[in-house]
Design an enzyme around this catalytic site. Structure first.
Site, PDB file in Angstrom:
ATOM      1  N   ALA A 201      33.789  42.712  42.269  1.00  0.00           N
ATOM      2  CA  ALA A 201      34.540  43.734  41.542  1.00  0.00           C
ATOM      3  C   ALA A 201      35.520  43.062  40.597  1.00  0.00           C
ATOM      4  O   ALA A 201      35.913  41.911  40.796  1.00  0.00           O
ATOM      5  CB  ALA A 201      35.284  44.646  42.516  1.00  0.00           C
ATOM      6  N   ASP A 202      35.901  43.805  39.578  1.00  0.00           N
ATOM      7  CA  ASP A 202      36.943  43.325  38.677  1.00  0.00           C
ATOM      8  C   ASP A 202      37.797  44.514  38.263  1.00  0.00           C
ATOM      9  O   ASP A 202      37.282  45.614  38.047  1.00  0.00           O
ATOM     10  CB  ASP A 202      36.357  42.654  37.437  1.00  0.00           C
ATOM     11  CG  ASP A 202      37.424  41.919  36.650  1.00  0.00           C
ATOM     12  OD1 ASP A 202      37.925  40.896  37.152  1.00  0.00           O
ATOM     13  OD2 ASP A 202      37.791  42.368  35.546  1.00  0.00           O
TER      14      ASP A 202
END
Length: 207
Positions: free
Chosen positions: A87-88
């Site tokens: 994830a970012d």
């Protein structure tokens, strides 16, 4: 190879303690793939924005790069074959990407910009498994109350802003700054649980 339904696990391609806490909260068992201390030093997952890159493209590109690199690590190291989740999270304010502060002064400058305004928190989640890669995106709007200089300086002095996109953690002291939130609370933390669960189920992962 299908997911092992008797002992379902994933790899989490992230150092974030918030993401680990959130996965644990909903009972998703995971192992961690750790990249280098400073993402910009790892060519495979360099978080430096491209010239002219818009926030939506940026956050999705980085999450996908992390997941794909994580899967390559799994295969090269001959680890157990299980989905890799990455994830970012980034902030968008006035069309600009706001990432993690570089130092205390940068953190203070970011918080001055957010003070009394509404910003968007973008969190992209990507899963890679057996040559298949799929992504999802959470977009939330957060409005901060006006922050005076003393409040900003006291908050930055706690150290809490330093490893967080937008220089704040909604799960910490900065919850006092949030006047309104439209979207996903866990997305603002760094891993939108509804979207993450939905994405994993697309791969046949049991929840």
């Amino acid at each position: 190879m299908p997911i092992n339904l008797r002992n379902p696990r994933i790899f989490l391609a992230s150092r974030s303690p918030r993401r680990r806490e959130l996965l644990t909260q909903v009972g998703i068992h995971f192992d961690t793939i750790v990249f280098r201390d400073h993402p910009r030093e790892d060519v495979e997952v360099d978080e430096t924005p491209f010239a002219g890159e818009v926030p939506l493209d940026y956050v999705q590109r980085v999450a996908r790069a992390k997941a794909e690199y994580g899967w390559r690590v799994v295969t090269l190291r001959k680890l157990r074959l299980q989905p890799v989740l990455a994830a970012d999270t980034t902030l968008e304010f006035d069309g600009q990407i706001i990432g993690k502060p570089t130092d205390a002064e940068d953190a203070r400058a970011i918080l001055r910009r957010l003070s009394g305004n509404t910003h968007r928190v973008l969190t992209a989640v990507t899963v890679a498994f057996e040559g298949r890669v799929e992504s999802t995106l959470s977009i939330s709007e957060v409005r901060f109350c006006p922050l005076d200089e003393a409040t900003i300086r006291a908050y930055v002095a706690t150290g809490e802003p330093m490893d967080k996109a937008g220089a704040y953690g909604i799960q910490g002291h900065a919850a006092l700054f949030v006047q309104n939130l439209v979207g996903s609370y866990t997305g603002v933390m760094g891993l939108p649980l509804y979207e993450t669960g939905d994405l994993l189920q697309r791969f046949g992962f049991p929840l």
